[in-house]
Scaffold this motif. Structure first.
Motif, PDB file in Angstrom:
ATOM      1  N   LYS A 112      27.867  65.155-105.703  1.00  0.00           N
ATOM      2  CA  LYS A 112      27.320  66.343-105.059  1.00  0.00           C
ATOM      3  C   LYS A 112      27.841  67.600-105.742  1.00  0.00           C
ATOM      4  O   LYS A 112      29.026  67.727-106.026  1.00  0.00           O
ATOM      5  N   GLY A 113      26.935  68.536-106.025  1.00  0.00           N
ATOM      6  CA  GLY A 113      27.315  69.789-106.660  1.00  0.00           C
ATOM      7  C   GLY A 113      27.353  69.731-108.169  1.00  0.00           C
ATOM      8  O   GLY A 113      27.887  70.637-108.811  1.00  0.00           O
ATOM      9  N   HIS A 114      26.782  68.679-108.783  1.00  0.00           N
ATOM     10  CA  HIS A 114      26.808  68.576-110.246  1.00  0.00           C
ATOM     11  C   HIS A 114      25.956  69.686-110.867  1.00  0.00           C
ATOM     12  O   HIS A 114      25.110  70.296-110.187  1.00  0.00           O
ATOM     13  N   PRO A 115      26.134  69.984-112.164  1.00  0.00           N
ATOM     14  CA  PRO A 115      25.481  71.158-112.775  1.00  0.00           C
ATOM     15  C   PRO A 115      23.952  71.164-112.715  1.00  0.00           C
ATOM     16  O   PRO A 115      23.343  72.228-112.744  1.00  0.00           O
ATOM     17  N   LEU A 116      23.315  69.995-112.636  1.00  0.00           N
ATOM     18  CA  LEU A 116      21.847  69.930-112.654  1.00  0.00           C
ATOM     19  C   LEU A 116      21.269  69.560-111.291  1.00  0.00           C
ATOM     20  O   LEU A 116      20.116  69.126-111.193  1.00  0.00           O
ATOM     21  N   GLU A 117      22.043  69.756-110.238  1.00  0.00           N
ATOM     22  CA  GLU A 117      21.618  69.295-108.914  1.00  0.00           C
ATOM     23  C   GLU A 117      20.322  69.971-108.459  1.00  0.00           C
ATOM     24  O   GLU A 117      19.478  69.358-107.808  1.00  0.00           O
ATOM     25  N   LYS A 118      20.127  71.254-108.783  1.00  0.00           N
ATOM     26  CA  LYS A 118      18.925  71.958-108.356  1.00  0.00           C
ATOM     27  C   LYS A 118      17.670  71.340-108.976  1.00  0.00           C
ATOM     28  O   LYS A 118      16.592  71.381-108.395  1.00  0.00           O
ATOM     29  N   MET A 119      17.811  70.756-110.151  1.00  0.00           N
ATOM     30  CA  MET A 119      16.672  70.150-110.828  1.00  0.00           C
ATOM     31  C   MET A 119      16.449  68.709-110.378  1.00  0.00           C
ATOM     32  O   MET A 119      15.312  68.297-110.105  1.00  0.00           O
ATOM     33  N   THR A 120      17.496  67.915-110.309  1.00  0.00           N
ATOM     34  CA  THR A 120      17.363  66.471-110.110  1.00  0.00           C
ATOM     35  C   THR A 120      17.829  65.984-108.754  1.00  0.00           C
ATOM     36  O   THR A 120      17.486  64.856-108.358  1.00  0.00           O
ATOM     37  N   GLY A 121      18.622  66.803-108.047  1.00  0.00           N
ATOM     38  CA  GLY A 121      19.313  66.266-106.889  1.00  0.00           C
ATOM     39  C   GLY A 121      20.371  65.291-107.356  1.00  0.00           C
ATOM     40  O   GLY A 121      20.746  65.273-108.539  1.00  0.00           O
ATOM     41  N   GLN A 122      20.872  64.480-106.454  1.00  0.00           N
ATOM     42  CA  GLN A 122      21.819  63.442-106.860  1.00  0.00           C
ATOM     43  C   GLN A 122      21.045  62.227-107.359  1.00  0.00           C
ATOM     44  O   GLN A 122      20.114  61.749-106.708  1.00  0.00           O
ATOM     45  N   VAL A 123      21.432  61.745-108.529  1.00  0.00           N
ATOM     46  CA  VAL A 123      20.781  60.574-109.131  1.00  0.00           C
ATOM     47  C   VAL A 123      21.620  59.349-108.789  1.00  0.00           C
ATOM     48  O   VAL A 123      22.728  59.190-109.304  1.00  0.00           O
ATOM     49  N   PRO A 124      21.150  58.460-107.913  1.00  0.00           N
ATOM     50  CA  PRO A 124      21.972  57.314-107.497  1.00  0.00           C
ATOM     51  C   PRO A 124      22.241  56.359-108.649  1.00  0.00           C
ATOM     52  O   PRO A 124      21.453  56.251-109.596  1.00  0.00           O
ATOM     53  N   LEU A 125      23.359  55.654-108.558  1.00  0.00           N
ATOM     54  CA  LEU A 125      23.763  54.729-109.621  1.00  0.00           C
ATOM     55  C   LEU A 125      22.805  53.550-109.746  1.00  0.00           C
ATOM     56  O   LEU A 125      22.766  52.889-110.787  1.00  0.00           O
ATOM     57  N   THR A 126      22.013  53.287-108.698  1.00  0.00           N
ATOM     58  CA  THR A 126      21.021  52.210-108.802  1.00  0.00           C
ATOM     59  C   THR A 126      19.935  52.540-109.825  1.00  0.00           C
ATOM     60  O   THR A 126      19.251  51.648-110.330  1.00  0.00           O
ATOM     61  N   GLU A 127      19.772  53.837-110.141  1.00  0.00           N
ATOM     62  CA  GLU A 127      18.794  54.242-111.150  1.00  0.00           C
ATOM     63  C   GLU A 127      19.399  54.278-112.555  1.00  0.00           C
ATOM     64  O   GLU A 127      18.650  54.366-113.534  1.00  0.00           O
ATOM     65  N   THR A 128      20.721  54.233-112.635  1.00  0.00           N
ATOM     66  CA  THR A 128      21.384  54.379-113.933  1.00  0.00           C
ATOM     67  C   THR A 128      22.244  53.162-114.252  1.00  0.00           C
ATOM     68  O   THR A 128      21.772  52.200-114.866  1.00  0.00           O
ATOM     69  N   ILE A 129      23.491  53.158-113.811  1.00  0.00           N
ATOM     70  CA  ILE A 129      24.429  52.101-114.194  1.00  0.00           C
ATOM     71  C   ILE A 129      23.951  50.717-113.758  1.00  0.00           C
ATOM     72  O   ILE A 129      24.085  49.739-114.502  1.00  0.00           O
ATOM     73  N   PHE A 130      23.376  50.616-112.557  1.00  0.00           N
ATOM     74  CA  PHE A 130      22.980  49.311-112.032  1.00  0.00           C
ATOM     75  C   PHE A 130      21.484  49.026-112.235  1.00  0.00           C
ATOM     76  O   PHE A 130      20.950  48.095-111.631  1.00  0.00           O
ATOM     77  N   SER A 131      20.840  49.786-113.085  1.00  0.00           N
ATOM     78  CA  SER A 131      19.422  49.568-113.344  1.00  0.00           C
ATOM     79  C   SER A 131      19.228  48.426-114.337  1.00  0.00           C
ATOM     80  O   SER A 131      20.108  48.147-115.166  1.00  0.00           O
TER      81      SER A 131
END
Length: 457
Positions: free
Chosen positions: A178-197
């Motif tokens: 929460k509060g990452h630099p691109l949050e306004k663009m992407t929101g929070q990107v869950p790990l199920t879409e990245t590391i666990f994809s």
């Protein structure tokens, strides 16, 4: 009649012949990493003035402001080197490593095993994998006749680079915070879409296997194998207690109560941190504390531990001297706009199907100049994640490509190799020829996965 030399030459497979040629080229033309850094400073300084509105005075400011921005990070890596070598040279750890080192039975098996072992550990945590692989390579070389230590070190380094698809991958973890630099663009990107994809798992497994197989087929004959360098610390700490003077001060210096007490204190904090934060709590500081604590507990007093750590002190000199150059390079590229120019160029030739591949290759190129994941997120993230939205592409796949590409060209970039080489007591030319061949193999495999994934998912 074929001579024995000719017969031996005919047995050299194409991968080994490519490795031979690459190694020969590297030994003749690749300069010391400090020279590479100095040349990059000159190129980036002039390029920034020519290609952007940046003035020479501004480039000088970016150089000066950035030079010492990695002091804290350099200290962290120095602690990795000192504490890991001290821990590896204790009798209990040496016995464990000796047992693991008996798994491969031939030099070719050793190269394959080291790459896969390091990749598996690095997927769990990059800091542990970074240290464990090269120490295992050293242990195998110490015990196996015909093991080629420079290749084993290169295999460990290649296996380590897949950490960017693992549980400690900084780009996916940042985007899930929460509060990452691109949050306004992407929101929070869950790990199920990245590391666990499925895509991430596929590319990590494919690259690890590619590195392991290429390392296995680059193994030279036993007659050509190079063992541990003479200066490598081959002796482990003795089980016999050190002789000590019968003074009160000496008793304190060799007191196991003090060393174990300090170690337990650090170990308790490590357990508390992981218990409350899970695997995401693991970072370089916490791993360093774990290694330091275990080392203190296994030595017979604080002073014997310090004596063992002193042996590794010389190995941190390259980090202390060279890292300011790369910090300055990163600052000049980021602040002058050169990074955005490189990123925009590749973004202009992407479409929905090619976006993951283009993202991977762009990350690899930027990493040669800015070897830090945080820099990739700032430079690439806003552009490529916006393109993912425009094209309707899988944003998690783009994030995965960014993270994997940001570490793929570490096989070409001495920034991360230097700490590993310090532990191995090798020079950059000893492993870079092998690393280049694995770089090509890993890149081809990754591009294949990222090229196919958008079509089937």
């Amino acid at each position: 009649m074929t001579t024995s030399t000719d017969a031996r030459a005919t047995k050299r497979g194409p991968i080994l012949r490519i490795a031979d040629a690459t190694n020969s080229f590297v030994h003749r033309f690749l300069p010391d990493p400090y020279v590479i850094g100095a040349l990059l400073i000159a190129v980036i300084f002039l390029w920034g003035i020519v290609a952007t509105p940046t003035t020479p005075a501004q480039m000088m400011k970016y150089f000066g402001d950035g030079a010492w921005s990695l002091v804290g990070f350099a200290m962290q890596l120095s602690v990795v080197i000192v504490t890991s070598q001290a821990l590896a040279n204790t009798p209990p750890v040496a016995r464990v490593l000796a047992r693991v080192a008996t798994v491969p039975k031939t030099p070719a098996q050793a190269a394959l095993f080291v790459a896969l072992f390091t990749a598996a550990i690095s997927v769990l945590n990059w800091g542990v994998g970074f240290v464990a692989g090269v120490i295992l390579a050293r242990e195998i070389s110490r015990r196996m006749t015909g093991a080629h230590f420079p290749l084993l070190a290169a295999a460990a380094y290649a296996g380590y680079t897949v950490w960017s698809g693992g549980l400690s991958s900084s780009i996916p973890l940042t985007l899930n915070t929460k509060g990452h630099p691109l949050e306004k663009m992407t929101g929070q990107v869950p790990l199920t879409e990245t590391i666990f994809s499925p895509t991430n798992i596929a590319v990590v497994v494919a690259m690890a296997i590619a590195y392991a197989l290429v390392a296995r087929f680059m193994t030279p004959s036993k007659a050509e194998a190079v063992g541990l360098p003479p200066e490598s610390p081959e002796a482990v700490a003795s089980d016999e207690p050190e002789k000590k003077e019968g003074t009160f001060a000496s008793m304190l210096e060799h007191s196991r109560v003090l060393s174990i007490g300090l170690g337990v204190l650090g170990l308790v904090w490590f357990v508390m941190s992981v218990a409350t934060g899970g695997l995401n709590a693991l970072n370089l500081n916490l791993v360093n504390l774990l290694i330091l604590s275990l080392g203190l507990m296994l030595y017979k007093g604080v002073v014997p531990y310090l004596r063992a750590a002193e042996d590794a002190g010389r190995a941190i000199i390259p980090i202390v001297i060279i890292y300011p150059l790369y910090a300055a390079i990163s600052s000049m590229i980021t602040n002058s706009g050169l990074g955005e120019i490189m990123t925009q160029f590749f973004a202009g030739i992407a479409n929905a199907q090619t976006l993951p591949v283009i993202t991977f290759l762009t990350a690899g190129l930027i990493n040669v100049f800015v070897p830090a994941d945080g820099g990739h997120l700032v430079l690439q993230g806003p552009i490529f994640l916006e393109l993912a939205q425009q094209f309707g592409a899988d944003r998690g796949m783009v994030v995965t490509a960014m993270a994997m590409g940001a570490n793929w060209t570490n096989l070409l970039q001495p920034f991360w190799a230097l700490p590993l080489l310090a532990i191995a007591r090798l020079g950059i030319r000893d492993i870079m020829g092998y690393c280049f061949v694995m770089l090509v193999a890993g890149g081809l495999v990754a591009c294949l996965v990222f090229g196919i994934a958008p079509l089937i998912l």
